[in-house]
Write a protein that holds these residues in place. Structure first.
Motif, PDB file in Angstrom:
ATOM      1  N   LYS A 137       0.832  -1.207   0.000  1.00 31.04           N
ATOM      2  CA  LYS A 137       0.000   0.000   0.000  1.00 31.04           C
ATOM      3  C   LYS A 137       0.863   1.252   0.000  1.00 31.04           C
ATOM      4  O   LYS A 137       0.574   2.242  -0.649  1.00 31.04           O
ATOM      5  N   ARG A 138       1.928   1.217   0.790  1.00 29.08           N
ATOM      6  CA  ARG A 138       2.809   2.392   0.907  1.00 29.08           C
ATOM      7  C   ARG A 138       4.255   1.953   0.789  1.00 29.08           C
ATOM      8  O   ARG A 138       4.583   0.795   1.090  1.00 29.08           O
ATOM      9  N   VAL A 139       5.098   2.923   0.408  1.00 23.75           N
ATOM     10  CA  VAL A 139       6.541   2.641   0.453  1.00 23.75           C
ATOM     11  C   VAL A 139       6.972   2.929   1.890  1.00 23.75           C
ATOM     12  O   VAL A 139       7.132   4.085   2.277  1.00 23.75           O
ATOM     13  N   SER A 140       7.080   1.898   2.695  1.00 18.82           N
ATOM     14  CA  SER A 140       7.412   2.124   4.104  1.00 18.82           C
ATOM     15  C   SER A 140       8.396   1.065   4.581  1.00 18.82           C
ATOM     16  O   SER A 140       8.532  -0.002   3.970  1.00 18.82           O
ATOM     17  N   LEU A 141       9.038   1.367   5.709  1.00 15.49           N
ATOM     18  CA  LEU A 141      10.018   0.444   6.262  1.00 15.49           C
ATOM     19  C   LEU A 141       9.362  -0.871   6.676  1.00 15.49           C
ATOM     20  O   LEU A 141       9.903  -1.959   6.440  1.00 15.49           O
ATOM     21  N   ASP A 142       8.167  -0.763   7.274  1.00 19.40           N
ATOM     22  CA  ASP A 142       7.474  -1.983   7.704  1.00 19.40           C
ATOM     23  C   ASP A 142       7.166  -2.884   6.517  1.00 19.40           C
ATOM     24  O   ASP A 142       7.320  -4.105   6.585  1.00 19.40           O
ATOM     25  N   SER A 143       6.744  -2.260   5.406  1.00 19.47           N
ATOM     26  CA  SER A 143       6.444  -3.078   4.223  1.00 19.47           C
ATOM     27  C   SER A 143       7.724  -3.720   3.702  1.00 19.47           C
ATOM     28  O   SER A 143       7.733  -4.894   3.312  1.00 19.47           O
ATOM     29  N   LEU A 144       8.808  -2.952   3.701  1.00 16.36           N
ATOM     30  CA  LEU A 144      10.080  -3.512   3.212  1.00 16.36           C
ATOM     31  C   LEU A 144      10.479  -4.706   4.074  1.00 16.36           C
ATOM     32  O   LEU A 144      10.873  -5.763   3.562  1.00 16.36           O
ATOM     33  N   LYS A 145      10.337  -4.512   5.386  1.00 17.60           N
ATOM     34  CA  LYS A 145      10.753  -5.587   6.293  1.00 17.60           C
ATOM     35  C   LYS A 145       9.833  -6.798   6.228  1.00 17.60           C
ATOM     36  O   LYS A 145      10.194  -7.882   6.667  1.00 17.60           O
ATOM     37  N   SER A 146       8.606  -6.587   5.702  1.00 22.87           N
ATOM     38  CA  SER A 146       7.668  -7.717   5.695  1.00 22.87           C
ATOM     39  C   SER A 146       7.946  -8.718   4.573  1.00 22.87           C
ATOM     40  O   SER A 146       7.376  -9.786   4.533  1.00 22.87           O
ATOM     41  N   ILE A 147       8.866  -8.359   3.652  1.00 23.09           N
ATOM     42  CA  ILE A 147       9.182  -9.291   2.552  1.00 23.09           C
ATOM     43  C   ILE A 147      10.557  -9.910   2.811  1.00 23.09           C
ATOM     44  O   ILE A 147      11.561  -9.216   2.922  1.00 23.09           O
ATOM     45  N   VAL A 148      10.586 -11.235   2.926  1.00 27.38           N
ATOM     46  CA  VAL A 148      11.840 -11.914   3.236  1.00 27.38           C
ATOM     47  C   VAL A 148      12.224 -12.817   2.070  1.00 27.38           C
ATOM     48  O   VAL A 148      11.445 -13.679   1.666  1.00 27.38           O
ATOM     49  N   ALA A 149      13.437 -12.611   1.529  1.00 26.73           N
ATOM     50  CA  ALA A 149      13.912 -13.513   0.471  1.00 26.73           C
ATOM     51  C   ALA A 149      15.061 -14.340   1.040  1.00 26.73           C
ATOM     52  O   ALA A 149      16.017 -13.790   1.588  1.00 26.73           O
ATOM     53  N   LEU A 150      14.948 -15.651   0.934  1.00 25.72           N
ATOM     54  CA  LEU A 150      15.953 -16.525   1.532  1.00 25.72           C
ATOM     55  C   LEU A 150      16.682 -17.325   0.461  1.00 25.72           C
ATOM     56  O   LEU A 150      16.057 -17.912  -0.426  1.00 25.72           O
ATOM     57  N   THR A 151      18.005 -17.330   0.574  1.00 22.08           N
ATOM     58  CA  THR A 151      18.817 -18.082  -0.387  1.00 22.08           C
ATOM     59  C   THR A 151      19.631 -19.100   0.385  1.00 22.08           C
ATOM     60  O   THR A 151      19.548 -19.154   1.609  1.00 22.08           O
ATOM     61  N   PHE A 152      20.459 -19.846  -0.336  1.00 25.15           N
ATOM     62  CA  PHE A 152      21.170 -20.920   0.347  1.00 25.15           C
ATOM     63  C   PHE A 152      22.607 -20.557   0.704  1.00 25.15           C
ATOM     64  O   PHE A 152      23.127 -20.997   1.710  1.00 25.15           O
ATOM     65  N   THR A 153      23.270 -19.770  -0.153  1.00 28.25           N
ATOM     66  CA  THR A 153      24.672 -19.431   0.145  1.00 28.25           C
ATOM     67  C   THR A 153      24.840 -17.911   0.192  1.00 28.25           C
ATOM     68  O   THR A 153      23.993 -17.172  -0.318  1.00 28.25           O
ATOM     69  N   ASN A 154      25.959 -17.476   0.776  1.00 25.77           N
ATOM     70  CA  ASN A 154      26.236 -16.039   0.828  1.00 25.77           C
ATOM     71  C   ASN A 154      26.347 -15.459  -0.569  1.00 25.77           C
ATOM     72  O   ASN A 154      25.880 -14.362  -0.847  1.00 25.77           O
ATOM     73  N   GLN A 155      26.994 -16.235  -1.450  1.00 27.42           N
ATOM     74  CA  GLN A 155      27.157 -15.776  -2.823  1.00 27.42           C
ATOM     75  C   GLN A 155      25.791 -15.540  -3.481  1.00 27.42           C
ATOM     76  O   GLN A 155      25.572 -14.553  -4.173  1.00 27.42           O
ATOM     77  N   ALA A 156      24.861 -16.458  -3.209  1.00 30.04           N
ATOM     78  CA  ALA A 156      23.527 -16.329  -3.799  1.00 30.04           C
ATOM     79  C   ALA A 156      22.792 -15.126  -3.209  1.00 30.04           C
ATOM     80  O   ALA A 156      22.020 -14.456  -3.908  1.00 30.04           O
ATOM     81  N   THR A 157      23.034 -14.828  -1.939  1.00 37.08           N
ATOM     82  CA  THR A 157      22.402 -13.658  -1.307  1.00 37.08           C
ATOM     83  C   THR A 157      22.890 -12.390  -1.986  1.00 37.08           C
ATOM     84  O   THR A 157      22.112 -11.493  -2.338  1.00 37.08           O
ATOM     85  N   PHE A 158      24.207 -12.363  -2.172  1.00 40.22           N
ATOM     86  CA  PHE A 158      24.811 -11.208  -2.813  1.00 40.22           C
ATOM     87  C   PHE A 158      24.213 -11.015  -4.215  1.00 40.22           C
ATOM     88  O   PHE A 158      23.815  -9.926  -4.609  1.00 40.22           O
ATOM     89  N   GLU A 159      24.111 -12.131  -4.929  1.00 41.89           N
ATOM     90  CA  GLU A 159      23.587 -12.125  -6.300  1.00 41.89           C
ATOM     91  C   GLU A 159      22.127 -11.635  -6.322  1.00 41.89           C
ATOM     92  O   GLU A 159      21.732 -10.830  -7.156  1.00 41.89           O
ATOM     93  N   MET A 160      21.343 -12.121  -5.385  1.00 44.49           N
ATOM     94  CA  MET A 160      19.915 -11.754  -5.338  1.00 44.49           C
ATOM     95  C   MET A 160      19.753 -10.268  -5.024  1.00 44.49           C
ATOM     96  O   MET A 160      18.966  -9.567  -5.669  1.00 44.49           O
ATOM     97  N   LYS A 161      20.524  -9.762  -4.052  1.00 44.08           N
ATOM     98  CA  LYS A 161      20.432  -8.339  -3.723  1.00 44.08           C
ATOM     99  C   LYS A 161      20.796  -7.512  -4.942  1.00 44.08           C
ATOM    100  O   LYS A 161      20.136  -6.532  -5.267  1.00 44.08           O
ATOM    101  N   HIS A 162      21.875  -7.947  -5.593  1.00 44.79           N
ATOM    102  CA  HIS A 162      22.357  -7.237  -6.767  1.00 44.79           C
ATOM    103  C   HIS A 162      21.279  -7.199  -7.857  1.00 44.79           C
ATOM    104  O   HIS A 162      21.001  -6.161  -8.452  1.00 44.79           O
ATOM    105  N   ARG A 163      20.636  -8.369  -8.085  1.00 37.38           N
ATOM    106  CA  ARG A 163      19.620  -8.435  -9.149  1.00 37.38           C
ATOM    107  C   ARG A 163      18.432  -7.546  -8.815  1.00 37.38           C
ATOM    108  O   ARG A 163      17.867  -6.893  -9.692  1.00 37.38           O
ATOM    109  N   ILE A 164      18.003  -7.518  -7.545  1.00 37.41           N
ATOM    110  CA  ILE A 164      16.845  -6.689  -7.171  1.00 37.41           C
ATOM    111  C   ILE A 164      17.178  -5.204  -7.359  1.00 37.41           C
ATOM    112  O   ILE A 164      16.415  -4.446  -7.959  1.00 37.41           O
TER     113      ILE A 164
END
Ligand code: ATP
Length: 815
Positions: free
Chosen positions: A40-67
């Motif tokens: 509904k809004r661009v807010s910190l609570d909304s940002l925090k409510s979405i969790v993306a989980l990966t398996f390795t640190n490298q994959a986390t880095f890659e996912m953040k980068h892609r987003i």
């Protein structure tokens, strides 16, 4: 699946099951942006409510980068951005607000590894769980166990009881494993590591007591039952067929020579020769004894298998105590412990209490590589997912069972198939992706053919691995059917190649020749050499380095791989104890010491009496004057200051520019260590022994060097050209097994029923994991794939033999 999101209504469970390179991770990025557009809004609570989980640190880095890149593309309104607006519904003005918020509050950007997400939960609930919140997670269980085993070895030199247990373990180990040659200690330690971690997972007390008499008692009972059966057969005038009389006369002797076939017989009748009485006699009473006889024998086999490995249990129980001390001293906790505690706690507490502790409310979950999730991880996650769905949230799971290669860490690929059944209160959607966005048409075609063989020829595969049960064959079908992929438009004209080599004696020379040829038209960083173990990584890295080909691998990023760091450690050892000739010599011979090697060695050889340092001190040399200064000042200077002095005096930064990154990291490390660990050189050296294996440089994507890494580390990644030099895999033979109830047994025929069934399960797991590993390895290449196997007609060489059969069957002539 161009835009599956259009059809979705909250709450929903979306499962995406697709083969390698199909864009699963890419779809997660799209889903993340789509979820942002739905807030509904661009807010910190909304940002925090979405969790993306990966398996390795490298994959986390890659996912953040892609987003972040996706958001930037939308803001810039470039072609990619316009396409993203279409599928995600996120417009440029919104994307800009999200981008600003994420960059401003980066720590609230919930893209994490599953491990760190779960550990964070543990930390938030730590006081509730009775732990200090300062506790650190230690994911490197192997490292910890090595410390414990070293401690055990040291203590065994002083403690007679422990020494006795260790020496019985060595006897059992040598007898069971029939190990010869060098490095027995290492082999024993590695077996101990395996067994310990299996046992450690079982959260029950280990039964240390074993009464040898119970085996004898069991023998007696079996003999009595055997006699009863024999007597009855004689009395009724029957005769046993074949050598079965012997089996009842001397059951233990008979079965010890490995004849278990009659355990399948249902009745004594089947085992007797035909005569006039046979058809009229009532066998039901004697068959009851026969049934008991078989049952007691089964127990005997089990007790015997259990007795054989008692010293393992004893050692493991000592290690368990050591682990408790070590965890307290170091303030660490291992995943197996904290996950278990977390799982228990979550079952106990009610929802409002948990959320009050956490102060977080997650509403949307995106999970990558779901096939690698373990049951305990799922039990914890499920709790939060069920709650998010109850509040109108969502969960998006992506995975591929045939890429499950962490079963040894308890990953359960079946979970991916069935998990949605535990999330009933939401719309369920399932989808697959049919295009491969990664590889050239040639590679896609090759992999389609090779791996669809796994599901079409299950009989042949089962026979190669001698595992002809239905469950295994149906799993093969489950994992490997409908995997065929089509080429995407953008890769239609991409040239590709797959080539198999047979391993000749001098294969290394051919390997280097091919690599050099390929390097004429490609960058070093286009190439990845994938191996199975760290030892193989070391071997192949040394081969390349000797041929002056730059390499990046986990091992050469270890600080100690730099001779400058090794030299500095030797320098500290020498300054700490100049009266030890070995330490003086080790330092003087390192490349960082400016003294001539020849000069030192010659004089050392000719030195008839006295210490090397006493002789050296008398030499009127500038280099020696500096060393004298260091020895005198060593008690007053900190380790950091001493290192700075030598770096400056010997101009190490300018003399060895290639090692600058290692040097800086080393200095950083010394500063970051707690004061108690660097109070003096001796303490630092002690600490270094413990931490050195873990101290590494970070790997930058842009370094121009050939990548050498394990297939496990390469999961989720892609490379233009892939080399697989060591595909001579075999399924390991299991000698020791840990059963569900926590008992360890020796695997030797004849097996009791519970051992046979566990053995089959373990074998099945190993085979599936090996086939999956092959799949992951073969699907990393974008353009070219080269692999080496032995030319083997022998079934014993499992993977080379399998590849040969596949090659003959599918007619892929890639030699
Ligand atoms: N729809 C798409 N359009 C363009 N490129 C794509 C698309 N989907 C994926 N790609 C690209 O294809 C490559 C493989 O995608 P990705 O890594 O998401 O696949 P994956 O299914 O997660 O693979 P693996 O299971 O092997 O890890 C990446 O380079 C990705 O950027």
């Amino acid at each position: 699946m161009d835009n599956i999101f259009e059809e979705l209504n909250f709450p929903f469970v979306l499962k995406l099951r697709a083969s390698a390179g199909a864009g699963k991770t890419y779809q997660l990025m799209i889903a993340y942006l789509w979820l942002l557009s739905k807030q509904k809004r661009v807010s910190l609570d909304s940002l925090k409510s979405i969790v993306a989980l990966t398996f390795t640190n490298q994959a986390t880095f890659e996912m953040k980068h892609r987003i972040l890149q996706g958001l930037k593309d939308i803001v810039l309104e470039n072609d990619k951005g316009k396409a993203l607006v279409k599928v995600t519904g996120l417009i440029p003005s919104q994307a800009k607000k999200w981008l600003d918020l994420i960059l401003d509050r980066y720590f609230c950007f919930q893209v994490k590894t599953l491990d760190s997400f779960l550990f964070n939960l543990f930390r938030l609930l730590s006081l509730e769980l009775g732990f200090p919140p300062t506790l650190k997670p230690e994911f490197n269980e192997e490292f910890v166990l090595n410390q414990l085993i070293d401690r055990l070895w040291r203590i065994s030199l002083q403690d007679d009881n422990i020494q006795q247990v260790v020496s019985s373990l060595v006897d059992v180990f040598l007898e069971i494993e029939q190990v010869h040659g060098f490095n027995i200690e290492n082999k024993l330690k590695s077996r101990l590591r395996e067994v310990f971690f299996e046992l450690y997972k079982i959260k029950k007390d280990i039964n240390l007591n074993f009464d040898v008499d119970s085996l004898k008692y069991q023998e007696k009972r079996i003999k009595e039952l055997g006699n009863k059966i024999l007597n009855w057969v004689d009395e009724v005038g029957l005769e046993f067929k074949y050598s079965w009389r012997k089996a009842f006369l001397d059951p233990i002797g008979y079965f010890n020579s490995d004849k278990s076939s009659f355990l399948n017989k249902e009745s004594i009748k089947e085992m007797c020769r035909a005569n006039k009485n046979k058809d009229v006699l009532d066998f039901s009473k004697i068959d009851k004894y026969f049934f008991r006889f078989k049952k007691e024998l089964d127990t005997y086999f089990y007790l015997k298998a259990d007795l054989k490995v008692k010293p393992y249990i004893q050692i493991c129980s000592i290690l368990k105590d050591f682990l408790a001390d070590y965890s307290r001293e170091e303030g660490i906790v291992l995943p197996n412990d904290w996950m278990y505690l977390l799982e228990q706690k979550i079952k106990e507490l009610d929802i409002p209490t948990i959320f009050a502790f956490l102060g977080e409310r997650w509403k949307h979950f995106l999970i990558d590589e779901f096939q690698d999730t373990s049951n305990i991880q799922w039990n914890i996650l499920k709790f939060f997912i069920q709650n998010s769905l109850a509040e109108g949230g969502s969960v998006f799971l992506v995975g591929d069972q045939k890429q499950s290669i962490y079963m040894w860490r308890d990953a359960d690929p079946e979970l991916f198939l069935n998990c949605h059944r535990e999330l009933p209160n939401a719309d369920f959607h399932e989808d697959t992706l049919k295009y491969n966005w990664r590889s050239s048409p040639y590679i896609i075609d090759f992999n389609n053919k090779v791996f669809s063989f796994f599901s079409s020829a299950t009989n042949e595969i089962a026979s190669i691995f001698k595992l002809e049960n239905n469950r295994f064959q149906s799993k093969l079908k489950d994992y490997f059917s409908s995997l065929e992929q089509s080429v995407c438009e953008k890769n239609k004209n991409l040239k590709g190649k797959v080539k198999r080599f047979f391993k000749q004696e001098d294969w290394e020379q051919d390997f280097l020749r091919l690599l050099n040829n390929i390097l004429e038209n490609n960058e070093l960083s286009d190439i990845a050499i994938l191996v199975r173990s760290n030892e193989q990584a070391k071997e192949i890295s040394s081969l390349l380095l000797a041929a002056n080909i730059p390499v990046i691998s986990e091992n050469n990023l270890v600080l100690e791989a730099s001779f400058v760091i090794k030299g500095l450690i030797n320098f500290l050892r020498f300054v700490d104890d100049p009266m030890d000739d070995e330490k003086v010599l080790s330092f003087c011979l390192t490349p960082i010491c400016p003294l001539e090697n020849e000069f030192i060695l010659k004089n050392y050889r000719e030195l008839e009496k006295g210490l090397l340092w006493d002789w050296l001190k008398k030499q009127d040399l500038e280099e020696v004057a500096f060393l004298k200064y260091c020895v005198q000042k060593s008690a007053f200077l900190s380790v950091y200051e001493l290192i700075l002095e030598i770096v400056k005096e010997y101009s190490l930064k300018t003399k060895f520019p290639d090692h600058l990154a290692f040097l800086n990291r080393f200095l950083e490390l010394i500063i970051s260590l707690p004061k108690t660990k660097v109070l003096n050189i001796c303490m630092f050296l002690k600490e270094w022994q413990i931490i050195k294996e873990k101290q590494k440089l970070g790997c930058s994507e842009h370094i121009d060097a050939v990548r050498v890494m394990t297939i496990h580390a390469a999961k989720g990644l892609e490379f233009d050209i892939v080399f697989l030099p060591f595909l001579d895999w075999n399924i390991p033979r299991l000698n020791i097994l840990v059963l569900e109830d926590g008992s360890i047994v020796r695997v030797k025929k004849p097996y009791s029923a519970n051992i046979a069934s566990k053995l089959e399960q373990e074998k099945e797991k190993h085979i599936l994991e090996t086939l999956n590993l092959l799949y992951v390895a073969f699907t990393r290449a974008k353009r070219e794939l080269y692999y080496w196997v032995e030319d083997s007609d022998k079934r014993k060489k499992n993977i080379p033999f399998l590849l040969k059969i596949i090659e003959e069957t599918i007619g892929c002539n890639n030699a």
